[in-house]
Design an enzyme around this catalytic site. Structure first.
Site, mmCIF file in Angstrom:
data_model
loop_
_atom_site.group_PDB
_atom_site.id
_atom_site.type_symbol
_atom_site.label_atom_id
_atom_site.label_comp_id
_atom_site.label_asym_id
_atom_site.label_seq_id
_atom_site.Cartn_x
_atom_site.Cartn_y
_atom_site.Cartn_z
ATOM 1 N N SER A 167 0.925 -1.136 -0.100
ATOM 2 C CA SER A 167 0.109 -0.159 0.000
ATOM 3 C C SER A 167 0.702 1.225 0.022
ATOM 4 O O SER A 167 1.649 1.238 -1.004
ATOM 5 C CB SER A 167 -0.921 -0.106 1.199
ATOM 6 O OG SER A 167 -2.055 0.879 0.826
ATOM 7 N N ASP B 52 -5.465 -4.002 -2.698
ATOM 8 C CA ASP B 52 -4.524 -3.740 -1.573
ATOM 9 C C ASP B 52 -4.051 -4.964 -0.812
ATOM 10 O O ASP B 52 -4.630 -5.742 -0.595
ATOM 11 C CB ASP B 52 -5.074 -2.894 -0.355
ATOM 12 C CG ASP B 52 -4.425 -2.029 0.440
ATOM 13 O OD1 ASP B 52 -3.286 -2.894 0.990
ATOM 14 O OD2 ASP B 52 -4.284 -0.844 0.428
#
Length: 285
Positions: free
Chosen positions: A57, A173
């Site tokens: 991320s 993610d």
């Protein structure tokens, strides 16, 4: 003269210890990611060589920027130009009104503008971004191909960003599977893993719209999966950024300073680990 020379004690030869392969693993945590900048700056100042970066991320974003240039001052300059509007294709504060999910084009554009190197394999430093295969529920390590796509996929928070179609997979993610991907660094041959955890303290009493709900739910999940994995790091750095909200981009300097301080605090342990590793290698010869 020969007698005299034999009486002078020679200093013992300096033993050069072998150098370990050091990986820096940067966890997810949205705006708290500015702490990663401070960590990298402190490691550079302390002359700790980083041999690879693995990020999830925001960790993949900060990691990719550093891997492209390996200059912490440039990294700070570039990272600090990141604003909420650099990430989201819609007005996030208008989330009450018929909001569509963010496509992620803005994030990719930011990466392409700031990182001149297009492909991961051409970055100065070995780098991998970690994403999650939404269909298969598996971890995906992105270490080849487009830097911008890899960072986008690794950062595609479910419910906030659309999933990313990349390399034949539907990706979201990396924090869904592994918000602090220490195992990836080990698989890539790291001898010593420095992991940076910015997921502490998920409390948030300012939840007013759909995006806040999604981010908070995801934040809780991500911090849970960090809990048992972070103990696998050789050195864990936990910058004190727990009171910074996920989308609070006003605390950049504070987060960076927290990263610097936490790294300096971890230095004695890190130097000890490096020395111990070197001695073990010498002993194994």
């Amino acid at each position: 003269m020969g007698m005299l020379a034999s009486c002078v004690s020679m200093p013992p030869p300096v033993v050069e210890l072998p150098k370990p392969k050091i990986a820096l693993v940067l966890g997810g945590g949205a705006a708290r990611g500015f702490a990663h900048v401070g960590v990298i700056r402190a490691l550079e100042q302390e002359k700790i060589p980083i041999d690879m970066i693995v990020g999830t991320s925001v960790g993949s974003l900060i990691g990719a920027i550093y891997a492209s240039d390996m200059n912490s001052f440039e990294l700070e300059w570039t990272a600090f130009s990141l604003e909420k509007d650099s990430l989201f294709d819609y007005g996030i504060m208008n989330a009450f009104t018929g909001m569509g999910m963010a496509k992620g084009d803005k994030l990719e554009e930011f990466v392409k503008t700031k990182i001149p190197t297009a492909n991961i394999e051409n970055l100065k430093l070995p780098f991998a971004a970690v994403a999650t295969d939404l269909n298969r529920g598996t971890r995906v390590v992105l270490d080849k191909g487009s830097v911008a796509k890899a960072v986008h996929a690794s950062s595609a928070i479910p419910g906030v960003f659309n999933p990313v179609d990349h390399q034949g997979r539907l990706l979201v993610d990396g924090g869904v599977m592994d918000n602090i991907p220490i195992a990836v660094a080990r698989e890539k041959g790291a001898d010593i893993v420095i992991a940076v955890d910015i997921s502490e303290n998920v409390a948030n009493f300012n939840i007013t719209n759909l995006v806040d709900v999604m981010l908070q739910a995801v934040n809780i999940m991500f911090s849970e999966n960090v809990g048992y994995k972070k103990k696998d790091a050789d050195v864990l750095i936990s910058p004190q950024v727990g009171s910074v909200a996920m989308l609070d981009f006003t605390q950049k300097k504070r987060c960076m300073q927290a990263g610097i301080e936490a790294t300096q605090k971890a230095m004695p342990e890190l130097r000890k680990k490096i020395e111990e590793w070197g001695k073990r290698q010498n002993g194994n010869k």
